[in-house]
Design a protein around this motif. Structure first.
Motif, PDB file in Angstrom:
ATOM      1  N   LEU A 243       0.815  -1.206   0.000  1.00 42.96           N
ATOM      2  CA  LEU A 243       0.000   0.000   0.000  1.00 42.96           C
ATOM      3  C   LEU A 243       0.854   1.264   0.000  1.00 42.96           C
ATOM      4  O   LEU A 243       0.459   2.288  -0.559  1.00 42.96           O
ATOM      5  CB  LEU A 243      -0.935   0.003   1.217  1.00 42.96           C
ATOM      6  CG  LEU A 243      -2.117  -0.985   1.129  1.00 42.96           C
ATOM      7  CD1 LEU A 243      -2.767  -1.152   2.489  1.00 42.96           C
ATOM      8  CD2 LEU A 243      -3.140  -0.513   0.103  1.00 42.96           C
ATOM      9  N   TRP A 244       2.053   1.204   0.638  1.00 45.99           N
ATOM     10  CA  TRP A 244       2.926   2.380   0.630  1.00 45.99           C
ATOM     11  C   TRP A 244       3.400   2.674  -0.796  1.00 45.99           C
ATOM     12  O   TRP A 244       3.440   3.829  -1.229  1.00 45.99           O
ATOM     13  CB  TRP A 244       4.125   2.166   1.545  1.00 45.99           C
ATOM     14  CG  TRP A 244       3.773   1.932   2.979  1.00 45.99           C
ATOM     15  CD1 TRP A 244       4.139   0.874   3.763  1.00 45.99           C
ATOM     16  CD2 TRP A 244       2.965   2.772   3.819  1.00 45.99           C
ATOM     17  NE1 TRP A 244       3.614   0.998   5.020  1.00 45.99           N
ATOM     18  CE2 TRP A 244       2.895   2.152   5.085  1.00 45.99           C
ATOM     19  CE3 TRP A 244       2.302   3.975   3.614  1.00 45.99           C
ATOM     20  CZ2 TRP A 244       2.188   2.715   6.142  1.00 45.99           C
ATOM     21  CZ3 TRP A 244       1.589   4.526   4.673  1.00 45.99           C
ATOM     22  CH2 TRP A 244       1.540   3.899   5.913  1.00 45.99           C
ATOM     23  N   ASP A 245       3.764   1.617  -1.516  1.00 43.77           N
ATOM     24  CA  ASP A 245       4.200   1.774  -2.902  1.00 43.77           C
ATOM     25  C   ASP A 245       3.064   2.309  -3.754  1.00 43.77           C
ATOM     26  O   ASP A 245       3.247   3.209  -4.584  1.00 43.77           O
ATOM     27  CB  ASP A 245       4.685   0.417  -3.422  1.00 43.77           C
ATOM     28  CG  ASP A 245       5.288   0.504  -4.815  1.00 43.77           C
ATOM     29  OD1 ASP A 245       6.278   1.230  -4.978  1.00 43.77           O
ATOM     30  OD2 ASP A 245       4.759  -0.133  -5.738  1.00 43.77           O
ATOM     31  N   ALA A 246       1.861   1.761  -3.540  1.00 45.41           N
ATOM     32  CA  ALA A 246       0.694   2.204  -4.307  1.00 45.41           C
ATOM     33  C   ALA A 246       0.400   3.677  -4.045  1.00 45.41           C
ATOM     34  O   ALA A 246       0.020   4.419  -4.964  1.00 45.41           O
ATOM     35  CB  ALA A 246      -0.523   1.350  -3.944  1.00 45.41           C
ATOM     36  N   LEU A 247       0.589   4.119  -2.813  1.00 47.46           N
ATOM     37  CA  LEU A 247       0.308   5.511  -2.467  1.00 47.46           C
ATOM     38  C   LEU A 247       1.196   6.467  -3.259  1.00 47.46           C
ATOM     39  O   LEU A 247       0.713   7.455  -3.835  1.00 47.46           O
ATOM     40  CB  LEU A 247       0.526   5.715  -0.965  1.00 47.46           C
ATOM     41  CG  LEU A 247       0.279   7.120  -0.421  1.00 47.46           C
ATOM     42  CD1 LEU A 247      -1.175   7.513  -0.600  1.00 47.46           C
ATOM     43  CD2 LEU A 247       0.667   7.194   1.057  1.00 47.46           C
ATOM     44  N   VAL A 248       2.495   6.168  -3.314  1.00 50.49           N
ATOM     45  CA  VAL A 248       3.425   7.036  -4.046  1.00 50.49           C
ATOM     46  C   VAL A 248       3.099   7.024  -5.532  1.00 50.49           C
ATOM     47  O   VAL A 248       3.030   8.081  -6.188  1.00 50.49           O
ATOM     48  CB  VAL A 248       4.880   6.578  -3.812  1.00 50.49           C
ATOM     49  CG1 VAL A 248       5.838   7.365  -4.692  1.00 50.49           C
ATOM     50  CG2 VAL A 248       5.262   6.752  -2.354  1.00 50.49           C
ATOM     51  N   LYS A 249       2.882   5.861  -6.079  1.00 46.09           N
ATOM     52  CA  LYS A 249       2.685   5.749  -7.521  1.00 46.09           C
ATOM     53  C   LYS A 249       1.316   6.280  -7.967  1.00 46.09           C
ATOM     54  O   LYS A 249       1.171   6.768  -9.091  1.00 46.09           O
ATOM     55  CB  LYS A 249       2.920   4.308  -7.960  1.00 46.09           C
ATOM     56  CG  LYS A 249       4.400   3.950  -7.828  1.00 46.09           C
ATOM     57  CD  LYS A 249       4.709   2.491  -8.021  1.00 46.09           C
ATOM     58  CE  LYS A 249       6.216   2.263  -7.848  1.00 46.09           C
ATOM     59  NZ  LYS A 249       6.577   0.842  -7.891  1.00 46.09           N
ATOM     60  N   PHE A 250       0.331   6.202  -7.099  1.00 45.40           N
ATOM     61  CA  PHE A 250      -0.964   6.795  -7.431  1.00 45.40           C
ATOM     62  C   PHE A 250      -0.849   8.317  -7.473  1.00 45.40           C
ATOM     63  O   PHE A 250      -1.453   8.968  -8.341  1.00 45.40           O
ATOM     64  CB  PHE A 250      -2.017   6.379  -6.402  1.00 45.40           C
ATOM     65  CG  PHE A 250      -3.390   6.909  -6.700  1.00 45.40           C
ATOM     66  CD1 PHE A 250      -4.082   6.504  -7.827  1.00 45.40           C
ATOM     67  CD2 PHE A 250      -3.992   7.828  -5.852  1.00 45.40           C
ATOM     68  CE1 PHE A 250      -5.348   7.003  -8.118  1.00 45.40           C
ATOM     69  CE2 PHE A 250      -5.256   8.325  -6.127  1.00 45.40           C
ATOM     70  CZ  PHE A 250      -5.941   7.907  -7.253  1.00 45.40           C
ATOM     71  N   LYS A 251      -0.059   8.898  -6.559  1.00 46.01           N
ATOM     72  CA  LYS A 251       0.147  10.350  -6.585  1.00 46.01           C
ATOM     73  C   LYS A 251       0.857  10.773  -7.871  1.00 46.01           C
ATOM     74  O   LYS A 251       0.531  11.811  -8.464  1.00 46.01           O
ATOM     75  CB  LYS A 251       0.953  10.780  -5.363  1.00 46.01           C
ATOM     76  CG  LYS A 251       0.173  10.718  -4.050  1.00 46.01           C
ATOM     77  CD  LYS A 251       1.039  11.155  -2.880  1.00 46.01           C
ATOM     78  CE  LYS A 251       0.239  11.131  -1.583  1.00 46.01           C
ATOM     79  NZ  LYS A 251       1.076  11.505  -0.407  1.00 46.01           N
ATOM     80  N   LEU A 252       1.829   9.974  -8.314  1.00 44.27           N
ATOM     81  CA  LEU A 252       2.510  10.280  -9.575  1.00 44.27           C
ATOM     82  C   LEU A 252       1.529  10.208 -10.746  1.00 44.27           C
ATOM     83  O   LEU A 252       1.589  11.023 -11.675  1.00 44.27           O
ATOM     84  CB  LEU A 252       3.669   9.305  -9.800  1.00 44.27           C
ATOM     85  CG  LEU A 252       4.918   9.519  -8.947  1.00 44.27           C
ATOM     86  CD1 LEU A 252       5.908   8.374  -9.158  1.00 44.27           C
ATOM     87  CD2 LEU A 252       5.578  10.851  -9.292  1.00 44.27           C
ATOM     88  N   TRP A 253       0.639   9.243 -10.714  1.00 43.74           N
ATOM     89  CA  TRP A 253      -0.366   9.101 -11.765  1.00 43.74           C
ATOM     90  C   TRP A 253      -1.299  10.322 -11.783  1.00 43.74           C
ATOM     91  O   TRP A 253      -1.638  10.851 -12.844  1.00 43.74           O
ATOM     92  CB  TRP A 253      -1.146   7.818 -11.538  1.00 43.74           C
ATOM     93  CG  TRP A 253      -2.487   7.709 -12.208  1.00 43.74           C
ATOM     94  CD1 TRP A 253      -3.707   7.595 -11.603  1.00 43.74           C
ATOM     95  CD2 TRP A 253      -2.760   7.681 -13.610  1.00 43.74           C
ATOM     96  NE1 TRP A 253      -4.716   7.512 -12.520  1.00 43.74           N
ATOM     97  CE2 TRP A 253      -4.159   7.563 -13.772  1.00 43.74           C
ATOM     98  CE3 TRP A 253      -1.960   7.756 -14.748  1.00 43.74           C
ATOM     99  CZ2 TRP A 253      -4.770   7.512 -15.017  1.00 43.74           C
ATOM    100  CZ3 TRP A 253      -2.571   7.706 -15.998  1.00 43.74           C
ATOM    101  CH2 TRP A 253      -3.952   7.584 -16.125  1.00 43.74           C
TER     102      TRP A 253
END
Length: 595
Positions: A243-253
C-alpha cells in the motif's frame, strides 16, 4: 509521528488556534450512517472521545425511503459532499419495496412497461455506488472498497453502473486487494475503486456512444498489506506493505499522468521503520531526571510532571537512546555491576569477620570456615531478596518488560556475590579481603537501582518514517494503465474529400476526423451492442467496461521458466493450435458421416 501502519500520533490539534481547532472538530465535517444500532452508538461515542462536538452520525438505512425521515433526508441530500469514504456491505440484497424511488438516484429497469417503476437491481453493492455518486458534488471524490464482482459482473446493472462511472465521471484508479484482507468476517475478494464525479444528476443522459470522460484507468495489484492473510490477520510490523508503494505511484499518476507511471516502475517503495518504547509518565517519574524538553514541559504543567501523558522513554529520561534494545543494554551495563557491588557490600561485614578468624591461622580448613560463614550470613540473602522484591513496586503491575530484567539481574547479583564471598572464606589462608563501603540503608540503595531499571517499562511501538524512502527491486511492475476507448487501426479508411487516408496519423494517433465519422455511423447497434472491428478488443470499453485489474495485467515474458526463446514458444503454440484445428475438422467429419 506515524506507526508502522500509518496511525498518526500527537495530532490532537494542540498547536492549532482556537478557531482552527473548532473547525477541525466540528461535527458537521464528519457524517455517517449505519443501519446497526450498536455500530452507530459505538461510532458516535468514538467521535465524542476524539472531541468531535455534535457528531452527525445517525442510525438508519441510507438506501431506504426517506419519507417521514427528515434527519435521514437531510444527511442524504444530493450533491452535498466533497468526499465519500466507504466500505459498504458486500453482496447483499435489499427489499425493493423499501428502496428510495428517486429515479435519478437509482436508475429504473426500463423506460416503459411494467418495470418502469422498478430499480435496475436490488444488489446492495451496486446501489451503494449509485448513492455515493448522487451524494458527491461536482468534482467530489470517492474511495470505496467493493467486492470484486462489481468490476466484472455481466448483468445489465453491473455494466450500466461501470459505463456510467467511466463515461459520465472519471475513474482514477482500481487497487486490487489480496484475498483474505477482511478475514475472519468474509473471504470475498475486494478492490478499492477511486473516482471523481463529473456529471450533475440532472444532466445524466442515455449512453449513445459518446466519448467517455475517463480516458485511462490506473490499476495496482496489492500482494501484501503488512498483515497475515489467514483468518487470524496477525500484524507484521515493519514487513512488506504494498500500500505504501501504491500511495506514491498513485500520486505520480494523478500529478503526471501516464508519464509518471514509468518512474520506479520495477521498484517497490517503502518507508523505513524503527522501534521505540512508549509509556505513560507516572508520579514516580517526577523524581527522576527528565530530558531538557521534558523538564520544560513539566515546569509548565499544573502538576509539575507529565503524569498521564504517553511518551517515549528516551523523551522522558536524559541519556536513554531511542532504540529499546540499546536502552536496555545501557541500563544493563550500569545496573548489573551496581547490583553485584551492592550484594557484595551487604555480605562483606559478615564475610570479613569469618575471613579474619581463619586468615591468620594460615591453615587450610575450608569446611570449618564455610560452616562458620553460612551461620554468619544466615539471614542476609533473604534480606537482600526481600529488598529487591519490595522494589518491584516501581514496575508496571502487568506486562512489564523491565520487571523480568530486574528479577534476573538481582538474582544473578546475589548468586555471584555469594559465590565470591564463599571462595574468600574457603581459601581464607591464602586470600585477601578488599575494602567495601558499608551499606547504611539496603532498601534505599536497592530502590535507587530499581528506579533506573523501571525506566525500561512500557510497550514497544514500531514507527515508520514520514517519507517513503526505501527501495527494493521488483521482477515485474505492479501497476499498469489501460485505455477506456482505443480505436483499432484502419488503413483502408478515407475521409469524404479523400484528403486523409488511414484512421491514424504517422505518429500513431487516431485522427479526429476518423473518430467523428465512426461516432456519426454509431459505435453501437439498436440493442446497445458494440459493433465489431472498431475498437481494440483489449480496451476497457470493448470488454463490457470490465474493471477487473487481472483482465489487463501485462504478460511478463521474463517470468517464463523455459530454455526456449519467446519466439520458439509462440511457434510451438501456433503449431499446437493447428493440430487442434485439424483434430476438430476430423471430429466434425465423423459426426456428419463424411468419414
Amino acid at each position: 509521528m506515524l506507526e508502522w501502519d500509518g496511525t498518526p500520533h500527537r495530532t490532537d490539534g494542540a498547536a492549532a488556534t482556537p478557531e482552527q481547532y473548532a473547525a477541525i472538530h466540528h461535527g458537521a465535517n464528519f457524517v455517517g450512517l449505519d443501519n446497526d444500532r450498536t455500530m452507530a452508538r459505538i461510532g458516535w461515542m468514538n467521535l465524542v472521545l476524539h472531541d468531535v462536538t455534535d457528531p452527525h452520525l445517525l442510525q438508519g438505512d441510507s438506501l431506504s425511503k426517506r419519507d417521514g425521515k427528515p434527519k435521514l433526508a437531510e444527511l442524504l441530500e444530493s450533491e452535498s459532499y466533497d468526499f465519500v469514504l466507504a466500505n459498504p456491505p458486500f453482496t447483499g440484497t435489499v427489499d425493493t419495496n423499501d428502496l428510495e424511488k428517486d429515479s435519478k438516484l437509482f436508475p429504473r429497469a426500463s423506460d416503459k412497461g411494467k418495470k418502469k417503476d422498478d430499480a435496475v437491481t436490488n444488489k446492495s453493492e451496486l446501489l451503494f455506488l449509485w448513492l455515493m455518486l448522487d451524494l458527491l458534488q461536482i468534482g467530489g471524490r470517492c474511495a470505496v472498497i467493493i467486492p470484486e464482482g462489481v468490476l466484472f459482473g455481466n448483468t445489465d446493472a453491473h455494466k450500466r453502473l461501470r459505463r456510467e462511472l467511466l463515461t459520465e465521471n472519471v475513474v482514477k484508479g482500481v487497487i486490487s486487494l489480496p484475498g483474505g484482507v477482511f478475514q475472519p468476517y468474509t473471504g470475498v475478494k475486494t478492490s478499492i475503486l477511486i473516482f471523481r464525479k463529473e456529471t450533475r444528476r440532472e444532466e445524466k443522459q442515455s449512453f449513445t456512444g459518446q466519448a467517455p470522460r475517463t480516458e485511462y484507468v490506473w490499476f495496482y495489484e496489492i500482494e501484501k498489506d503488512g498483515i497475515t492473510l489467514d483468518a487470524k490477520r496477525n500484524d507484521r510490523p515493519g514487513e512488506r506493505n504494498d500500500l505504501w508503494d501504491a500511495l506514491v505511484k498513485f500520486k505520480l499518476w494523478l500529478t503526471e499522468g501516464r508519464a509518471g507511471t514509468s518512474r520506479d516502475e520495477k521498484t517497490l517503495l517503502q518507508p523505513s521503520f524503527h522501534t521505540e518504547r512508549w509509556r505513560q509518565a507516572l508520579l514516580r517519574d517526577s523524581a527522576d531526571q527528565l530530558t531538557a524538553a521534558g523538564q520544560a514541559f513539566a515546569d509548565q504543567s499544573d502538576t509539575g510532571m507529565w503524569d498521564g501523558q504517553v511518551w517515549g522513554v528516551h523523551e522522558l529520561f536524559s541519556g536513554l537512546p531511542r532504540d529499546p534494545k540499546a536502552a536496555q543494554e545501557q541500563i544493563k551495563a550500569k545496573i548489573q555491576p551496581a547490583l553485584l557491588e551492592l550484594a557484595k557490600r551487604y555480605l562483606a561485614p559478615a564475610t570479613q569477620q569469618i575471613w579474619a578468624k581463619w586468615h591468620p591461622a594460615q591453615i587450610q580448613a575450608p569446611q570449618q570456615a564455610l560452616d562458620d560463614w553460612q551461620k554468619a550470613i544466615k539471614n542476609l540473602p533473604q534480606e537482600f531478596r526481600r529488598a529487591t522484591s519490595d522494589a518491584q513496586r516501581f514496575f508496571e503491575s502487568e506486562d512489564s518488560p523491565a520487571l523480568p530484567l530486574w528479577k534476573d539481574w538481582a538474582k544473578e547479583a546475589l548468586n555471584t556475590a555469594l559465590a565470591k564471598h564463599e571462595a574468600i572464606v574457603t581459601q581464607a589462608n591464602r586470600s585477601s579481603f578488599g575494602e567495601y563501603l558499608p551499606v547504611s540503608n539496603l532498601m534505599q540503595e536497592t530502590e535507587t537501582l530499581a528506579r533506573e531499571v523501571s525506566k525500561l517499562d512500557g510497550f514497544d511501538v514500531v514507527l515508520r518514517s514520514l517519507v517513503i524512502d526505501q527501495q527494493t527491486p521488483l521482477d515485474a511492475a505492479k501497476h499498469w494503465v489501460v485505455p477506456v476507448r482505443e480505436w483499432l487501426l484502419n488503413d483502408e479508411w478515407q475521409s469524404e474529400d479523400g484528403s486523409l487516408k488511414g484512421s491514424h496519423d504517422t505518429n500513431g494517433l487516431v485522427r479526429q476526423q476518423y473518430v467523428e465519422a465512426m461516432l456519426a455511423a454509431k459505435l453501437y447497434d439498436e440493442k446497445e451492442v458494440l459493433k465489431d472491428g472498431l475498437l481494440d478488443p483489449d480496451c476497457i470499453e470493448a470488454r463490457d467496461w470490465n474493471l477487473s485489474s487481472g483482465q489487463y495485467k501485462p504478460f511478463d515474458f521474463t517470468q517464463l521458466k523455459s530454455d526456449k526463446s519467446v519466439v520458439e514458444l509462440i511457434a510451438e503454440l501456433r503449431q499446437t493450435e493447428q493440430s487442434v484445428i485439424v483434430g476438430l475438422d476430423k471430429l466434425l467429419a465423423m459426426v456428419e458421416g463424411r468419414e
